[in-house]
Design a protein around this motif. Sequence first.
Motif, PDB file in Angstrom:
ATOM      1  N   LEU A  11      -7.944   8.668   7.273  1.00  0.00           N
ATOM      2  CA  LEU A  11      -8.526   6.996   7.429  1.00  0.00           C
ATOM      3  C   LEU A  11      -7.231   5.376   7.784  1.00  0.00           C
ATOM      4  N   ALA A  12      -6.929   5.567   6.789  1.00  0.00           N
ATOM      5  CA  ALA A  12      -6.587   3.839   6.941  1.00  0.00           C
ATOM      6  C   ALA A  12      -4.821   4.424   7.989  1.00  0.00           C
ATOM      7  N   ARG A  13      -4.295   5.857   7.797  1.00  0.00           N
ATOM      8  CA  ARG A  13      -3.456   6.041   8.844  1.00  0.00           C
ATOM      9  C   ARG A  13      -3.753   6.111  10.348  1.00  0.00           C
ATOM     10  N   ALA A  14      -5.196   5.903  10.676  1.00  0.00           N
ATOM     11  CA  ALA A  14      -5.295   5.951  11.974  1.00  0.00           C
ATOM     12  C   ALA A  14      -5.723   5.422  12.851  1.00  0.00           C
ATOM     13  N   VAL A  23       3.065  -4.489  -1.117  1.00  0.00           N
ATOM     14  CA  VAL A  23       2.450  -4.020  -0.754  1.00  0.00           C
ATOM     15  C   VAL A  23       0.670  -4.687  -0.500  1.00  0.00           C
ATOM     16  N   PHE A  24       0.419  -3.658   0.719  1.00  0.00           N
ATOM     17  CA  PHE A  24      -1.120  -4.461   1.128  1.00  0.00           C
ATOM     18  C   PHE A  24      -2.471  -3.474   0.723  1.00  0.00           C
ATOM     19  N   ASP A  25      -3.684  -4.146   0.539  1.00  0.00           N
ATOM     20  CA  ASP A  25      -4.912  -3.658  -0.042  1.00  0.00           C
ATOM     21  C   ASP A  25      -5.566  -3.032   1.366  1.00  0.00           C
ATOM     22  N   ASP A  79       3.233   4.560  11.076  1.00  0.00           N
ATOM     23  CA  ASP A  79       4.231   5.300  10.449  1.00  0.00           C
ATOM     24  C   ASP A  79       4.551   5.173   8.541  1.00  0.00           C
ATOM     25  N   VAL A  80       3.588   3.801   8.370  1.00  0.00           N
ATOM     26  CA  VAL A  80       4.301   3.510   7.187  1.00  0.00           C
ATOM     27  C   VAL A  80       3.333   4.240   6.644  1.00  0.00           C
ATOM     28  N   PRO A  81       3.948   4.356   5.457  1.00  0.00           N
ATOM     29  CA  PRO A  81       3.498   5.477   3.890  1.00  0.00           C
ATOM     30  C   PRO A  81       1.562   4.534   3.610  1.00  0.00           C
ATOM     31  N   VAL A  82       1.068   5.122   3.327  1.00  0.00           N
ATOM     32  CA  VAL A  82      -0.266   5.006   3.270  1.00  0.00           C
ATOM     33  C   VAL A  82      -0.653   5.654   1.260  1.00  0.00           C
ATOM     34  N   ILE A  83      -0.557   5.438   0.459  1.00  0.00           N
ATOM     35  CA  ILE A  83      -1.630   5.680  -1.109  1.00  0.00           C
ATOM     36  C   ILE A  83      -2.778   5.568  -0.915  1.00  0.00           C
ATOM     37  N   GLY A  84      -3.658   6.710  -1.017  1.00  0.00           N
ATOM     38  CA  GLY A  84      -5.269   6.045  -1.130  1.00  0.00           C
ATOM     39  C   GLY A  84      -5.811   7.285  -1.429  1.00  0.00           C
ATOM     40  N   THR A  85      -7.731   7.457  -1.299  1.00  0.00           N
ATOM     41  CA  THR A  85      -8.224   8.362  -1.997  1.00  0.00           C
ATOM     42  C   THR A  85      -8.124   9.256  -2.327  1.00  0.00           C
ATOM     43  N   ALA A 112      -2.030   0.439   0.276  1.00  0.00           N
ATOM     44  CA  ALA A 112      -2.252   1.378  -1.274  1.00  0.00           C
ATOM     45  C   ALA A 112      -3.654   0.835  -1.013  1.00  0.00           C
ATOM     46  N   THR A 113      -4.941   1.745  -0.689  1.00  0.00           N
ATOM     47  CA  THR A 113      -6.355   1.491  -0.459  1.00  0.00           C
ATOM     48  C   THR A 113      -7.332   2.810  -1.489  1.00  0.00           C
ATOM     49  N   GLY A 114      -8.492   2.159  -1.422  1.00  0.00           N
ATOM     50  CA  GLY A 114      -9.258   3.040  -2.075  1.00  0.00           C
ATOM     51  C   GLY A 114     -10.632   4.216  -0.850  1.00  0.00           C
TER      52      GLY A 114
END
Length: 240
Positions: free
Chosen positions: A133-136, A17-19, A145-151, A126-128
């Motif tokens: 935004l992180a995907r873009a 998991v990366f911030d 294509d990496v899964p992103v979990i965010g606010t 996993a980001t606040g």
Amino acid sequence: MSESAYPTPRAEAPLVVFDFDHTLYDGDSGGHLVKWLIQRNPLRILAALAASVVLGPMVAYLPTRRRGISGYIWIGTFGLHGRRGFDALIDQYVATHREEVQQRLLPQALEVFREHRANGDRVVVATGAPPELARAILSFVAHEDVPVIGTAVGPRFGAVVATRHCHNEEKMRMLRERGYGDVAVAYSDSSADLPLLKAAHAPVVVNPKPARVAMFRRVLPPGTPILNWGCKERGGASVG
């Protein structure tokens, strides 16, 4: 290595998991977005300045941070009525700030990111920040294509606000809800991510605030790496 060349992670592969902010990206990506949203219009700027008397302290205090951030997002998105429109604004922001945003991606961090993907690890961000935004931003380096979990955001009172802040203990809850339970390695700069770092079998602190280094050494297992991946005003041991 191109995006298509990465092996498909096995279900039993280690979870990494990366911030995002101050970990893969040099700065506060969500803050940069909200600043742009507000600066689009002089009236929004005036409203944000007036509201900062209340919203500023709320953002600085962990229990009220989500409400404070929501207030600024509300000012920046008043007149918008849904997530689709918000995501379109994010894409516009990233497209019009392409060079600036790309320069903020940290090469050392991306190399570690690529190595984990090349090894077949299950890599998650996993980001606040809002996940779009992180995907873009990651699309600039072929990692969209990496899964992103965010606010999470949603409509409220004629604008968009943060409905669930991916932060602190809530970040761990959101990871578990998506099936990401046993964390092998976690990378983060933030003391707010202590629940994530403590849950990981191998925590790695990157680009911490210098004043937080002693705290990380005290509360995390002996020998936990505390590294600097290129954030000039941050602490940690230089790599390379």
